[in-house]
Design a protein around this motif. Sequence first.
Motif, PDB file in Angstrom:
ATOM      1  N   ASN A 219       0.832  -1.216   0.000  1.00  0.00           N
ATOM      2  CA  ASN A 219       0.000   0.000   0.000  1.00  0.00           C
ATOM      3  C   ASN A 219       0.861   1.258   0.000  1.00  0.00           C
ATOM      4  O   ASN A 219       0.792   2.076   0.926  1.00  0.00           O
ATOM      5  N   PRO A 220       1.681   1.459  -1.057  1.00  0.00           N
ATOM      6  CA  PRO A 220       2.628   2.574  -1.055  1.00  0.00           C
ATOM      7  C   PRO A 220       1.963   3.953  -1.074  1.00  0.00           C
ATOM      8  O   PRO A 220       2.577   4.932  -0.660  1.00  0.00           O
ATOM      9  N   ASP A 221       0.718   4.035  -1.547  1.00  0.00           N
ATOM     10  CA  ASP A 221       0.053   5.331  -1.631  1.00  0.00           C
ATOM     11  C   ASP A 221      -0.904   5.586  -0.465  1.00  0.00           C
ATOM     12  O   ASP A 221      -1.722   6.506  -0.519  1.00  0.00           O
ATOM     13  N   ALA A 222      -0.807   4.774   0.570  1.00  0.00           N
ATOM     14  CA  ALA A 222      -1.721   4.904   1.712  1.00  0.00           C
ATOM     15  C   ALA A 222      -1.557   6.258   2.389  1.00  0.00           C
ATOM     16  O   ALA A 222      -0.445   6.795   2.475  1.00  0.00           O
ATOM     17  N   ARG A 223      -2.685   6.796   2.878  1.00  0.00           N
ATOM     18  CA  ARG A 223      -2.646   8.038   3.667  1.00  0.00           C
ATOM     19  C   ARG A 223      -2.105   7.766   5.063  1.00  0.00           C
ATOM     20  O   ARG A 223      -1.702   8.676   5.767  1.00  0.00           O
ATOM     21  N   GLY A 224      -2.153   6.473   5.452  1.00  0.00           N
ATOM     22  CA  GLY A 224      -1.665   6.070   6.760  1.00  0.00           C
ATOM     23  C   GLY A 224      -2.316   4.765   7.178  1.00  0.00           C
ATOM     24  O   GLY A 224      -3.129   4.196   6.447  1.00  0.00           O
ATOM     25  N   PHE A 225      -1.933   4.311   8.350  1.00  0.00           N
ATOM     26  CA  PHE A 225      -2.405   3.026   8.860  1.00  0.00           C
ATOM     27  C   PHE A 225      -2.891   3.183  10.296  1.00  0.00           C
ATOM     28  O   PHE A 225      -2.372   4.015  11.050  1.00  0.00           O
ATOM     29  N   ILE A 226      -3.868   2.366  10.648  1.00  0.00           N
ATOM     30  CA  ILE A 226      -4.291   2.272  12.035  1.00  0.00           C
ATOM     31  C   ILE A 226      -3.922   0.866  12.488  1.00  0.00           C
ATOM     32  O   ILE A 226      -4.362  -0.121  11.897  1.00  0.00           O
ATOM     33  N   PHE A 227      -3.047   0.769  13.477  1.00  0.00           N
ATOM     34  CA  PHE A 227      -2.545  -0.515  13.954  1.00  0.00           C
ATOM     35  C   PHE A 227      -3.473  -1.074  15.021  1.00  0.00           C
ATOM     36  O   PHE A 227      -3.824  -0.381  15.977  1.00  0.00           O
ATOM     37  N   ASP A 228      -3.841  -2.345  14.850  1.00  0.00           N
ATOM     38  CA  ASP A 228      -4.811  -3.011  15.710  1.00  0.00           C
ATOM     39  C   ASP A 228      -4.196  -4.323  16.206  1.00  0.00           C
ATOM     40  O   ASP A 228      -3.861  -5.190  15.407  1.00  0.00           O
ATOM     41  N   GLY A 229      -4.031  -4.428  17.515  1.00  0.00           N
ATOM     42  CA  GLY A 229      -3.502  -5.665  18.085  1.00  0.00           C
ATOM     43  C   GLY A 229      -1.988  -5.732  18.096  1.00  0.00           C
ATOM     44  O   GLY A 229      -1.406  -6.770  18.412  1.00  0.00           O
ATOM     45  N   PHE A 230      -1.350  -4.657  17.766  1.00  0.00           N
ATOM     46  CA  PHE A 230       0.113  -4.611  17.705  1.00  0.00           C
ATOM     47  C   PHE A 230       0.537  -3.155  17.754  1.00  0.00           C
ATOM     48  O   PHE A 230      -0.114  -2.344  17.106  1.00  0.00           O
ATOM     49  N   PRO A 231       1.540  -2.806  18.525  1.00  0.00           N
ATOM     50  CA  PRO A 231       2.369  -3.654  19.379  1.00  0.00           C
ATOM     51  C   PRO A 231       1.721  -3.891  20.747  1.00  0.00           C
ATOM     52  O   PRO A 231       1.000  -3.041  21.248  1.00  0.00           O
ATOM     53  N   ARG A 232       2.003  -5.055  21.321  1.00  0.00           N
ATOM     54  CA  ARG A 232       1.489  -5.407  22.645  1.00  0.00           C
ATOM     55  C   ARG A 232       2.579  -5.410  23.709  1.00  0.00           C
ATOM     56  O   ARG A 232       2.288  -5.536  24.889  1.00  0.00           O
ATOM     57  N   THR A 233       3.834  -5.335  23.283  1.00  0.00           N
ATOM     58  CA  THR A 233       4.953  -5.309  24.232  1.00  0.00           C
ATOM     59  C   THR A 233       5.936  -4.222  23.798  1.00  0.00           C
ATOM     60  O   THR A 233       5.908  -3.769  22.652  1.00  0.00           O
ATOM     61  N   THR A 234       6.819  -3.846  24.709  1.00  0.00           N
ATOM     62  CA  THR A 234       7.835  -2.837  24.378  1.00  0.00           C
ATOM     63  C   THR A 234       8.746  -3.341  23.266  1.00  0.00           C
ATOM     64  O   THR A 234       9.101  -2.573  22.361  1.00  0.00           O
ATOM     65  N   ALA A 235       9.096  -4.629  23.298  1.00  0.00           N
ATOM     66  CA  ALA A 235       9.955  -5.183  22.241  1.00  0.00           C
ATOM     67  C   ALA A 235       9.265  -5.062  20.880  1.00  0.00           C
ATOM     68  O   ALA A 235       9.907  -4.710  19.879  1.00  0.00           O
ATOM     69  N   GLN A 236       7.962  -5.319  20.837  1.00  0.00           N
ATOM     70  CA  GLN A 236       7.224  -5.173  19.575  1.00  0.00           C
ATOM     71  C   GLN A 236       7.182  -3.713  19.146  1.00  0.00           C
ATOM     72  O   GLN A 236       7.306  -3.409  17.957  1.00  0.00           O
ATOM     73  N   ALA A 237       7.004  -2.807  20.103  1.00  0.00           N
ATOM     74  CA  ALA A 237       6.968  -1.372  19.775  1.00  0.00           C
ATOM     75  C   ALA A 237       8.309  -0.939  19.174  1.00  0.00           C
ATOM     76  O   ALA A 237       8.355  -0.214  18.179  1.00  0.00           O
ATOM     77  N   GLU A 238       9.399  -1.395  19.767  1.00  0.00           N
ATOM     78  CA  GLU A 238      10.730  -1.039  19.260  1.00  0.00           C
ATOM     79  C   GLU A 238      10.947  -1.617  17.863  1.00  0.00           C
ATOM     80  O   GLU A 238      11.494  -0.949  16.987  1.00  0.00           O
ATOM     81  N   ALA A 239      10.500  -2.865  17.651  1.00  0.00           N
ATOM     82  CA  ALA A 239      10.642  -3.491  16.334  1.00  0.00           C
ATOM     83  C   ALA A 239       9.802  -2.749  15.292  1.00  0.00           C
ATOM     84  O   ALA A 239      10.257  -2.523  14.161  1.00  0.00           O
ATOM     85  N   LEU A 240       8.595  -2.355  15.675  1.00  0.00           N
ATOM     86  CA  LEU A 240       7.730  -1.603  14.757  1.00  0.00           C
ATOM     87  C   LEU A 240       8.356  -0.252  14.426  1.00  0.00           C
ATOM     88  O   LEU A 240       8.381   0.165  13.265  1.00  0.00           O
ATOM     89  N   ASP A 241       8.895   0.422  15.428  1.00  0.00           N
ATOM     90  CA  ASP A 241       9.546   1.720  15.197  1.00  0.00           C
ATOM     91  C   ASP A 241      10.701   1.583  14.200  1.00  0.00           C
ATOM     92  O   ASP A 241      10.855   2.419  13.306  1.00  0.00           O
ATOM     93  N   LYS A 242      11.497   0.523  14.350  1.00  0.00           N
ATOM     94  CA  LYS A 242      12.627   0.297  13.431  1.00  0.00           C
ATOM     95  C   LYS A 242      12.126   0.047  12.011  1.00  0.00           C
ATOM     96  O   LYS A 242      12.672   0.584  11.045  1.00  0.00           O
ATOM     97  N   LEU A 243      11.099  -0.791  11.891  1.00  0.00           N
ATOM     98  CA  LEU A 243      10.539  -1.086  10.572  1.00  0.00           C
ATOM     99  C   LEU A 243      10.031   0.188   9.910  1.00  0.00           C
ATOM    100  O   LEU A 243      10.333   0.463   8.742  1.00  0.00           O
ATOM    101  N   LEU A 244       9.258   0.979  10.653  1.00  0.00           N
ATOM    102  CA  LEU A 244       8.695   2.207  10.082  1.00  0.00           C
ATOM    103  C   LEU A 244       9.796   3.192   9.709  1.00  0.00           C
ATOM    104  O   LEU A 244       9.703   3.871   8.683  1.00  0.00           O
ATOM    105  N   ALA A 245      10.860   3.250  10.505  1.00  0.00           N
ATOM    106  CA  ALA A 245      11.987   4.132  10.179  1.00  0.00           C
ATOM    107  C   ALA A 245      12.617   3.716   8.850  1.00  0.00           C
ATOM    108  O   ALA A 245      12.970   4.564   8.023  1.00  0.00           O
ATOM    109  N   LEU A 246      12.737   2.409   8.633  1.00  0.00           N
ATOM    110  CA  LEU A 246      13.269   1.909   7.351  1.00  0.00           C
ATOM    111  C   LEU A 246      12.387   2.338   6.182  1.00  0.00           C
ATOM    112  O   LEU A 246      12.867   2.545   5.078  1.00  0.00           O
TER     113      LEU A 246
END
Length: 195
Positions: free
Chosen positions: A76-103
Amino acid sequence: MVNLILFGPPGSGKGTQSAKIIDKYGLIHLSTGDLLRSEIANKTPLGMEATKFMDQGLLVPDEVVIGMISSKLDANPDARGFIFDGFPRTTAQAEALDKLLALKKTAISVVLSLEVPEDELIKRLLNRGKTSGRSDDSSEDVVKARIVEYHNKTAPVADHYAKFGKFRKVKGDGSEAEVFDLLCKELNELVAEKV
């Protein structure tokens, strides 16, 4: 791009409000549960990997879930944005998501947390249990345990995003329309900034 995490304990109205937010702002709903089911049904490499763990009664590892989220973002390269549901549930998941989004040259814009008093949550869930057939909504003890579990698991995630000034509480015990108006006040600022 606006990337939103909508938090709230069971019964806080996340599902209802997510649907309204998606309609109004044109965000793409990114539910990790739906992603898992879709990847498994389509027999993708990530889906097959997830099945190996699930067949053993294990949780799907974070890196597999992150891989699925990455695929959804890429699709979905042209998306206006995303609403995340059910994730992240832990700090480790939040950090992993932050890294992915930064990439991907983006980030979580805001975490909105629907705040509802516990007695109201219990009342809502027990009422929902009468009509939904969901066994986890039919016992007050089970409902209370789910609320405690939510607070124990998500409090550290809230703290993670609060460090970056991205965590905001929203009063969630008004009418559906009142709560939506409060969420829109938070989101309108962000959407205006991104235009």
